[in-house]
Each structure stands twice: as structure tokens, then as C-alpha cells.
Design a protein around this motif. Structure first.
Motif: not given
Length: 81
Positions: A7, A10, A76-81
Motif C-alpha cells: 500500500s 502505491k 475521495q474514494q480510493l481504488t484498490m487497484f
């Protein structure tokens, strides 16, 4: 808070978790706090105290962030990928 090297990578792909864990970093108006994943202590018992010390830094960091004047960013919604 990023838990573990994947993580953290990223946001900071050139860094290693062993060098930046427990150090708050600001980028683009966001504060990141990389930590070892707690499960790492199950594999390497020697990391347990390091992980605990890093987690103990969180309340102070949160207090400092709340006191900082500034513009509130929209969540802000983060994405997993």
C-alpha cells in the motif's frame, strides 16, 4: 495510514518500508503515514516493538493535523487497484 509495503508503494513507489515507516510525509495536500503491516510481527518477532512505537505516534500526528489551519479537501474514494 498505509499498512505494509504494497500500500505504501502505491504512493511512494521508489521508497522502501524499512526506511520510511513511522515518518509522516505530505504530498499533494495529503499526509501519508507508512507503517509496517501488523501481521509482519507474526513473521518477524523483532518488528513488534517497532510497529508498536510507530502506532504510538498516530495520536500526536492526528492532533497536529487537526490544529493546522487550511482548506478542507473533499473526501475521495480510493481504488484498490
Amino acid at each position: 495510514v498505509t499498512l505494509g509495503r504494497y500500500s505504501m508503494a502505491k504512493f511512494f513507489p521508489k521508497d522502501t518500508i524499512s526506511k520510511v515507516h513511522g515518518q509522516a510525509r505530505r504530498r499533494d495536500g495529503t499526509i501519508y503515514f507508512p507503517l509496517y503491516h501488523p501481521a509482519a510481527a507474526l513473521h518477524q518477532q523483532s518488528l513488534r516493538t517497532t510497529i508498536e512505537e510507530d502506532f504510538r505516534k498516530l495520536p500526536k500526528l492526528l492532533t497536529e493535523v487537526v490544529k493546522e489551519p487550511g482548506e478542507q479537501a473533499e473526501p475521495q474514494q480510493l481504488t484498490m487497484f
